[in-house]
Scaffold this active site. Structure first.
Site, PDB file in Angstrom:
ATOM      1  N   LYS A 246      20.238   8.165  29.160  1.00 53.10           N
ATOM      2  CA  LYS A 246      19.186   7.315  29.961  1.00 53.10           C
ATOM      3  C   LYS A 246      18.537   8.292  30.295  1.00 53.10           C
ATOM      4  O   LYS A 246      18.469   8.946  31.720  1.00 53.10           O
ATOM      5  CB  LYS A 246      20.174   7.079  31.320  1.00 53.10           C
ATOM      6  CG  LYS A 246      21.225   5.448  30.516  1.00 53.10           C
ATOM      7  CD  LYS A 246      21.946   5.702  31.560  1.00 53.10           C
ATOM      8  CE  LYS A 246      23.194   4.190  31.189  1.00 53.10           C
ATOM      9  NZ  LYS A 246      24.447   4.428  30.269  1.00 53.10           N
ATOM     10  N   PHE A 247      17.460   9.123  30.204  1.00 48.54           N
ATOM     11  CA  PHE A 247      16.019   9.977  30.396  1.00 48.54           C
ATOM     12  C   PHE A 247      15.786   9.388  31.811  1.00 48.54           C
ATOM     13  O   PHE A 247      15.043   8.261  31.457  1.00 48.54           O
ATOM     14  CB  PHE A 247      14.799  10.167  29.530  1.00 48.54           C
ATOM     15  CG  PHE A 247      15.805  10.941  28.363  1.00 48.54           C
ATOM     16  CD1 PHE A 247      16.093  12.408  28.459  1.00 48.54           C
ATOM     17  CD2 PHE A 247      16.103  10.948  27.115  1.00 48.54           C
ATOM     18  CE1 PHE A 247      16.705  13.280  27.704  1.00 48.54           C
ATOM     19  CE2 PHE A 247      17.064  11.756  25.831  1.00 48.54           C
ATOM     20  CZ  PHE A 247      17.426  12.540  26.435  1.00 48.54           C
TER      21      PHE A 247
END
Length: 367
Positions: A295-296
């Site tokens: 989940k950048f």
């Protein structure tokens, strides 16, 4: 245009011509909420600046629904809400409305207004194209204990909106149809025959079976599709455990059945340099894809280092990662510029209760 103060009630025909006069009936190319690109558009939002038109349409609607059975009335924000307010006042019915965004302060209520659980609510909206947004509205009200059975729209611009809503148990009522509007405009030479055909062709196409989508070219998407077909499975295993022992014990049991493994490498308490090579051996042996649910969500330069450097060097072993687009499209360039055989899943929505992602954000992600 009808003058303010006149007692004469507006007819449907007059209403259409008033819309045309104020530029509410448009022709060109317009992207609808459904994502479809339409050659025409009805923009009723500016009616609030024309009291005589707003009064006229509210009277027409009040007459249309006066014999229907309902306890409360609502309008879908924003365009239909002022219309519904006038109609509710004329019929002496209580008005309620649903907030577009979940309230995070005060009472925290999603529905404004007084109503009883189990109350039957009539929903007014300006338009219908496919019916999808109407069903979303009904589901939102039903979660709050309100019963929705009927929708009333000012303009039915759909080809099969009534049938589509009926499949989900709802009934559609309309003040005026697209065909009626086209006929009226043609009578006054306000639209060409060519434009009418274009409008009709588009409307008919909405209900046609979808054409086969263009062939996929992304190599990782092709790889994923191939594995799904070969393994006769679309199973993704989410291994959110904190020890390598438990991680590989579970993987031993199910690795042969999965097409993709979702990891959270940073929650492993005993991560060491042996973990990734062992994981890659499993992926090779059991033929699955590794997907790191990282989940950048930062700016391009920061995610570049998070992805390619640091302790985990995620880009070396995870073919897919997850990405939030809150920082803009530049995050994708930061992650994948110069990379091959690496891709991502964009997080446009989340299922967690109370999350702050809204419809506008989701739509922007798809765009």
């Amino acid at each position: 245009m009808l003058k303010q103060g006149e007692n004469k009630k507006m007819t449907k025909e007059q209403f259409v011509f008033e819309l045309e006069k104020i530029g509410a009936i448009k022709f060109g190319k317009f992207t609808l909420k459904s994502g479809l690109v339409s050659p025409f558009y009805f923009d009723l939002r500016d009616m609030i600046s024309f009291p005589e038109i707003l009064e006229g349409v509210s009277e027409l609607l009040a007459e249309r629904i006066k014999d229907m059975k309902f306890d409360v009335l609502t309008g879908i924000p924003y365009t239909a809400l002022p219309i519904a307010s006038l109609v509710a006042s004329k019929l002496k019915k209580p008005l309620v409305y649903m907030r577009k965004e979940e309230k995070a302060y005060g009472t925290g209520k999603n529905i404004i207004g007084k109503f009883e659980k189990g109350a039957k609510c009539l929903v007014i909206d300006d338009l219908i194209t496919t019916g999808a947004s109407k069903i979303e509205t009904a589901e939102a009200y039903e979660k709050e204990g309100v019963i929705i059975k009927d929708f009333v729209v000012v303009i039915d611009r759909s080809s099969k909106g009534k049938e589509d809503l009926a499949k989900s148990g709802y009934e559609l009522h309309s003040l005026i149809s697209l065909e009626e509007i086209l006929d009226l405009l043609q009578e006054k030479d306000l639209i060409t025959s060519e434009k009418i055909n274009e409008v009709r062709d588009f409307t008919a196409s909405i209900s046609q079976p979808k054409k086969k989508k263009a062939d996929v070219t992304n190599p990782l998407t092709l790889k994923l599709k191939k594995k799904i077909i070969e393994k006769k499975s679309n199973l993704v295993l989410s291994l959110d455990v904190t020890s390598q022992k438990e991680f590989f014990e579970i993987l031993d049991e199910i690795a042969s059945e999965i097409v993709m493994l979702k990891t959270h490498i940073d929650i492993l308490d005993d991560y060491d340099e042996n973990f990734v090579p062992k994981l890659q051996e499993y992926a090779e042996k059991y033929d699955f894809i590794i997907f790191e649910d990282r989940k950048f969500a930062d700016i391009g330069n920061t995610v570049k280092h998070q992805y390619r450097n640091g302790v985990y060097k995620i880009c070396d072993w995870a073919e897919f990662v997850t990405v939030h687009l809150v920082a803009g499209a530049g995050i994708l360039k930061g992650l994948f510029d110069g990379m091959e055989n690496r891709s991502s899943f964009v997080l446009a929505r989340m299922s967690s209760k109370g999350n702050l992602i809204n419809e506008t954000y989701s739509r922007k992600c798809f765009e």
